[in-house]
Design a protein around this motif. Structure first.
Motif, PDB file in Angstrom:
ATOM      1  N   ALA A   1       0.847  -1.193   0.000  1.00 55.76           N
ATOM      2  CA  ALA A   1       0.000   0.000   0.000  1.00 55.76           C
ATOM      3  C   ALA A   1       0.881   1.241   0.000  1.00 55.76           C
ATOM      4  CB  ALA A   1      -0.908  -0.005   1.218  1.00 55.76           C
ATOM      5  N   LEU A   2       0.665   2.128  -0.983  1.00 55.56           N
ATOM      6  CA  LEU A   2       1.390   3.389  -1.059  1.00 55.56           C
ATOM      7  C   LEU A   2       0.378   4.535  -0.856  1.00 55.56           C
ATOM      8  CD1 LEU A   2       3.694   2.369  -4.008  1.00 55.56           C
ATOM      9  CD2 LEU A   2       4.285   2.475  -1.593  1.00 55.56           C
ATOM     10  N   ALA A   3       0.783   5.748  -1.091  1.00 55.37           N
ATOM     11  CA  ALA A   3      -0.043   6.904  -0.744  1.00 55.37           C
ATOM     12  C   ALA A   3      -1.449   6.856  -1.348  1.00 55.37           C
ATOM     13  CB  ALA A   3       0.679   8.184  -1.157  1.00 55.37           C
ATOM     14  N   HIS A   4      -1.522   6.743  -2.652  1.00 52.85           N
ATOM     15  CA  HIS A   4      -2.834   6.800  -3.305  1.00 52.85           C
ATOM     16  C   HIS A   4      -3.104   5.587  -4.196  1.00 52.85           C
ATOM     17  CE1 HIS A   4      -3.262  10.867  -1.845  1.00 52.85           C
ATOM     18  NE2 HIS A   4      -2.101  11.193  -2.404  1.00 52.85           N
ATOM     19  N   PHE A   5      -2.297   4.553  -4.071  1.00 49.14           N
ATOM     20  CA  PHE A   5      -2.483   3.375  -4.915  1.00 49.14           C
ATOM     21  C   PHE A   5      -1.849   2.155  -4.263  1.00 49.14           C
ATOM     22  CE2 PHE A   5       1.190   5.828  -6.305  1.00 49.14           C
ATOM     23  CZ  PHE A   5       2.203   4.885  -6.311  1.00 49.14           C
ATOM     24  N   CYS A   6      -2.015   0.999  -4.883  1.00 47.99           N
ATOM     25  CA  CYS A   6      -1.410  -0.255  -4.410  1.00 47.99           C
ATOM     26  C   CYS A   6      -0.443  -0.769  -5.468  1.00 47.99           C
ATOM     27  CB  CYS A   6      -2.485  -1.310  -4.157  1.00 47.99           C
ATOM     28  SG  CYS A   6      -3.548  -0.976  -2.737  1.00 47.99           S
ATOM     29  N   ARG A   7       0.670  -1.271  -5.015  1.00 46.32           N
ATOM     30  CA  ARG A   7       1.657  -1.880  -5.913  1.00 46.32           C
ATOM     31  C   ARG A   7       1.540  -3.396  -5.778  1.00 46.32           C
ATOM     32  NH1 ARG A   7       6.930   0.412  -4.622  1.00 46.32           N
ATOM     33  NH2 ARG A   7       6.421   1.982  -6.190  1.00 46.32           N
ATOM     34  N   ILE A   8       1.343  -4.089  -6.891  1.00 50.20           N
ATOM     35  CA  ILE A   8       1.196  -5.548  -6.907  1.00 50.20           C
ATOM     36  C   ILE A   8       2.450  -6.159  -7.505  1.00 50.20           C
ATOM     37  CG2 ILE A   8      -0.142  -7.489  -7.797  1.00 50.20           C
ATOM     38  CD1 ILE A   8      -2.599  -5.715  -7.759  1.00 50.20           C
ATOM     39  N   LYS A   9       3.086  -7.040  -6.736  1.00 51.99           N
ATOM     40  CA  LYS A   9       4.330  -7.677  -7.200  1.00 51.99           C
ATOM     41  C   LYS A   9       4.049  -9.112  -7.614  1.00 51.99           C
ATOM     42  CE  LYS A   9       8.692  -8.545  -7.896  1.00 51.99           C
ATOM     43  NZ  LYS A   9       9.662  -8.705  -6.826  1.00 51.99           N
ATOM     44  N   MET A  10       4.478  -9.445  -8.833  1.00 54.11           N
ATOM     45  CA  MET A  10       4.388 -10.798  -9.367  1.00 54.11           C
ATOM     46  C   MET A  10       5.800 -11.248  -9.737  1.00 54.11           C
ATOM     47  SD  MET A  10       0.936 -10.189 -11.610  1.00 54.11           S
ATOM     48  CE  MET A  10       0.632 -11.924 -11.929  1.00 54.11           C
ATOM     49  N   PRO A  11       6.014 -12.524 -10.036  1.00 57.74           N
ATOM     50  CA  PRO A  11       7.376 -13.000 -10.319  1.00 57.74           C
ATOM     51  C   PRO A  11       8.093 -12.231 -11.421  1.00 57.74           C
ATOM     52  CG  PRO A  11       5.929 -14.865  -9.987  1.00 57.74           C
ATOM     53  CD  PRO A  11       5.048 -13.652 -10.007  1.00 57.74           C
ATOM     54  N   GLU A  12       7.378 -11.868 -12.474  1.00 61.68           N
ATOM     55  CA  GLU A  12       8.027 -11.223 -13.613  1.00 61.68           C
ATOM     56  C   GLU A  12       7.515  -9.814 -13.880  1.00 61.68           C
ATOM     57  OE1 GLU A  12      10.492 -12.694 -15.065  1.00 61.68           O
ATOM     58  OE2 GLU A  12      10.257 -14.634 -14.068  1.00 61.68           O
ATOM     59  N   GLU A  13       6.693  -9.274 -12.975  1.00 57.98           N
ATOM     60  CA  GLU A  13       6.045  -8.002 -13.296  1.00 57.98           C
ATOM     61  C   GLU A  13       5.639  -7.270 -12.020  1.00 57.98           C
ATOM     62  OE1 GLU A  13       2.461  -6.509 -16.304  1.00 57.98           O
ATOM     63  OE2 GLU A  13       2.619  -8.612 -15.706  1.00 57.98           O
ATOM     64  N   VAL A  14       5.679  -5.953 -12.066  1.00 62.91           N
ATOM     65  CA  VAL A  14       5.186  -5.098 -10.994  1.00 62.91           C
ATOM     66  C   VAL A  14       4.277  -4.053 -11.625  1.00 62.91           C
ATOM     67  CG1 VAL A  14       5.770  -3.503  -9.133  1.00 62.91           C
ATOM     68  CG2 VAL A  14       7.310  -5.392  -9.665  1.00 62.91           C
TER      69      VAL A  14
ATOM     70  N   GLU B   1       0.930  -0.965 -10.727  1.00 60.60           N
ATOM     71  CA  GLU B   1       0.271  -0.166  -9.708  1.00 60.60           C
ATOM     72  C   GLU B   1      -1.162   0.132 -10.114  1.00 60.60           C
ATOM     73  OE1 GLU B   1       2.878   3.165  -9.515  1.00 60.60           O
ATOM     74  OE2 GLU B   1       4.439   2.071  -8.429  1.00 60.60           O
ATOM     75  N   ILE B   2      -2.070   0.048  -9.146  1.00 59.67           N
ATOM     76  CA  ILE B   2      -3.486   0.316  -9.404  1.00 59.67           C
ATOM     77  C   ILE B   2      -4.012   1.281  -8.349  1.00 59.67           C
ATOM     78  CG2 ILE B   2      -3.911  -1.922 -10.491  1.00 59.67           C
ATOM     79  CD1 ILE B   2      -5.230  -2.782  -7.817  1.00 59.67           C
ATOM     80  N   ARG B   3      -5.035   2.043  -8.719  1.00 59.33           N
ATOM     81  CA  ARG B   3      -5.683   2.929  -7.757  1.00 59.33           C
ATOM     82  C   ARG B   3      -6.848   2.180  -7.120  1.00 59.33           C
ATOM     83  NH1 ARG B   3      -4.441   8.076  -7.220  1.00 59.33           N
ATOM     84  NH2 ARG B   3      -2.924   8.979  -8.664  1.00 59.33           N
ATOM     85  N   GLN B   4      -6.602   1.631  -5.967  1.00 54.41           N
ATOM     86  CA  GLN B   4      -7.638   0.907  -5.228  1.00 54.41           C
ATOM     87  C   GLN B   4      -7.279   0.918  -3.751  1.00 54.41           C
ATOM     88  OE1 GLN B   4      -8.461  -3.203  -6.425  1.00 54.41           O
ATOM     89  NE2 GLN B   4     -10.574  -2.830  -5.885  1.00 54.41           N
ATOM     90  N   LYS B   5      -8.306   0.964  -2.898  1.00 54.10           N
ATOM     91  CA  LYS B   5      -8.049   0.950  -1.464  1.00 54.10           C
ATOM     92  C   LYS B   5      -7.433  -0.389  -1.060  1.00 54.10           C
ATOM     93  CE  LYS B   5     -11.681   4.156  -0.007  1.00 54.10           C
ATOM     94  NZ  LYS B   5     -12.921   4.317   0.803  1.00 54.10           N
ATOM     95  N   PHE B   6      -6.457  -0.301  -0.186  1.00 57.30           N
ATOM     96  CA  PHE B   6      -5.751  -1.493   0.283  1.00 57.30           C
ATOM     97  C   PHE B   6      -6.728  -2.473   0.920  1.00 57.30           C
ATOM     98  CE2 PHE B   6      -2.566  -3.436   3.363  1.00 57.30           C
ATOM     99  CZ  PHE B   6      -1.896  -4.153   2.393  1.00 57.30           C
ATOM    100  N   SER B   7      -7.650  -1.982   1.726  1.00 63.51           N
ATOM    101  CA  SER B   7      -8.626  -2.843   2.419  1.00 63.51           C
ATOM    102  C   SER B   7      -9.542  -3.555   1.435  1.00 63.51           C
ATOM    103  CB  SER B   7      -9.451  -2.028   3.413  1.00 63.51           C
ATOM    104  OG  SER B   7     -10.118  -0.962   2.753  1.00 63.51           O
TER     105      SER B   7
END
Length: 243
Positions: A154-167, A169-175
């Motif tokens: 969870a970052l300031a205004h978005f979420c960072r999703i980490k996958m094996p070969e890719e990262v 970012e999406i704008r969605q609430k962490f909860s």
């Protein structure tokens, strides 16, 4: 559901016994399976080179030539999805199961009910790995397989999703994202959500994933994370937690 299963054991009697119980499980659960026996790690690897679509591997550890743990490590170099179930007469290798994200560790002689419950978990994990979520980012809409997500930050205004070969970012609430991912994931920190099945090691201040990523672990979350990790490896999570 259809599943392709490999049974790798250098004991012909044990191989036949496990095969029979696996067929009973498939018949009871109304699954269609292709179960292939292999007398050694080397014979399985030779076949696997051209047939990498196995879903479940029932794997003995102590075999002549290459042992089961070494085989599992080779598989994990390019296959995170296959469900590895160690079946052995020796209880001394359980710690090494963590290193290869083994689903479970069964001691011979295996009871049919115990094997059936473990195969149920394998099937549930495979189903979860196939589950996908749809996201939008940078004007694009794309699907992500839940079983490939390593962690979410969870970052300031978005979420960072980490996958094996890719990262990405999406704008969605962490909860909200936490609810969508379900109980196969756990918070290690107020800003991190991690897939339990890819945790390799836990210390007092961080966790290390199979990928080598290091994720902070808060003091308040340590006990819950540690217990979830142990329960997952022991097979005490019910399959509904991963649906």
């Amino acid at each position: 559901m259809d599943y392709k299963i490999a049974i790798c054991d250098d004991s012909a009697a044990d191989q036949k016994y496990i095969m029979k119980m696996t067929e009973h499980w498939a018949e009871k659960m109304q699954h269609t399976i292709q179960a292939d026996p292999f007398p050694s790690a080397e014979s399985f690897l030779f076949h696997y080179a051209g047939h990498k679509d196995y879903d479940i591997l029932l794997l003995d550890i102590e075999m002549g030539g290459m042992d089961g743990v070494s085989l599992a490590k080779k598989l994990r170099q390019d296959n995170e999805k296959i469900q590895i179930i160690f079946i052995t007469g020796f209880p001394d290798f359980i710690a090494e199961g963590y290193e290869v994200s083994a689903l479970h560790y069964l001691i011979k002689p295996v009871e049919e009910d115990t094997l059936a419950k473990t195969l149920d978990r394998a099937a549930a994990n495979l189903k979860k790995a196939d589950r996908a979520l749809v996201f939008s980012a940078n004007g694009e809409t794309f699907r992500v397989n839940v079983g490939e997500i390593l962690y979410v930050e969870a970052l300031a205004h978005f979420c960072r999703i980490k996958m094996p070969e890719e990262v990405f970012e999406i704008r969605q609430k962490f909860s909200e994202l936490e609810k969508k991912l379900g109980e196969g994931f756990i918070r290690t920190h107020r800003s991190y959500l991690v897939r339990i099945s890819c945790i390799k090691r836990i210390s007092k201040t961080e966790i290390i994933l199979d990928s080598g990523d290091r994720i902070p672990l808060s003091r308040s979350n340590y006990q819950a994370v540690n217990q979830a990790f142990i329960r997952y490896f022991r097979g005490e999570y019910c399959e509904n937690n991963f649906s």
